[in-house]
Design a protein around this motif. Structure first.
Motif, PDB file in Angstrom:
ATOM      1  N   THR A   4      27.639 -25.642 144.276  1.00  0.00           N
ATOM      2  CA  THR A   4      28.252 -24.416 144.657  1.00  0.00           C
ATOM      3  C   THR A   4      29.141 -24.689 145.903  1.00  0.00           C
ATOM      4  O   THR A   4      28.919 -25.561 146.621  1.00  0.00           O
ATOM      5  N   SER A   5      30.234 -24.075 145.620  1.00  0.00           N
ATOM      6  CA  SER A   5      31.176 -24.370 147.043  1.00  0.00           C
ATOM      7  C   SER A   5      30.610 -23.442 148.148  1.00  0.00           C
ATOM      8  O   SER A   5      29.811 -22.662 147.973  1.00  0.00           O
ATOM      9  N   GLU A   8      31.081 -19.665 147.891  1.00  0.00           N
ATOM     10  CA  GLU A   8      30.048 -19.158 146.621  1.00  0.00           C
ATOM     11  C   GLU A   8      28.839 -19.096 147.529  1.00  0.00           C
ATOM     12  O   GLU A   8      27.949 -18.174 147.293  1.00  0.00           O
TER      13      GLU A   8
END
Length: 65
Positions: A4-5, A8
């Motif tokens: 996930t970034s 996020e």
């Protein structure tokens, strides 16, 4: 596992923080007082046990006269 970034991740953390139910000041105060009382009771208990064991060992070793 999917990556996930960072953005996020921060969004997910904020969502989870919104689900947390924090204690009220009264609940926190009562809990703190109860913990302090239990610590004091346990302190007295272990003081008593330690005194009994100390007396018993001194008696067994003949140091009690």
């Amino acid at each position: 596992m999917a990556r996930t970034s960072p953005a996020e991740f921060v969004r997910q953390v904020r969502q989870e923080m919104n689900k947390v139910t924090w204690p009220t000041r009264k609940e926190a105060t009562v809990s703190t007082i109860m913990v302090l009382i239990m610590v004091f009771v346990m302190m007295l208990f272990f003081l008593g046990i330690d005194s009994v064991f100390s007396w018993a060992i001194q008696y067994i070793l003949g140091l009690g006269n």
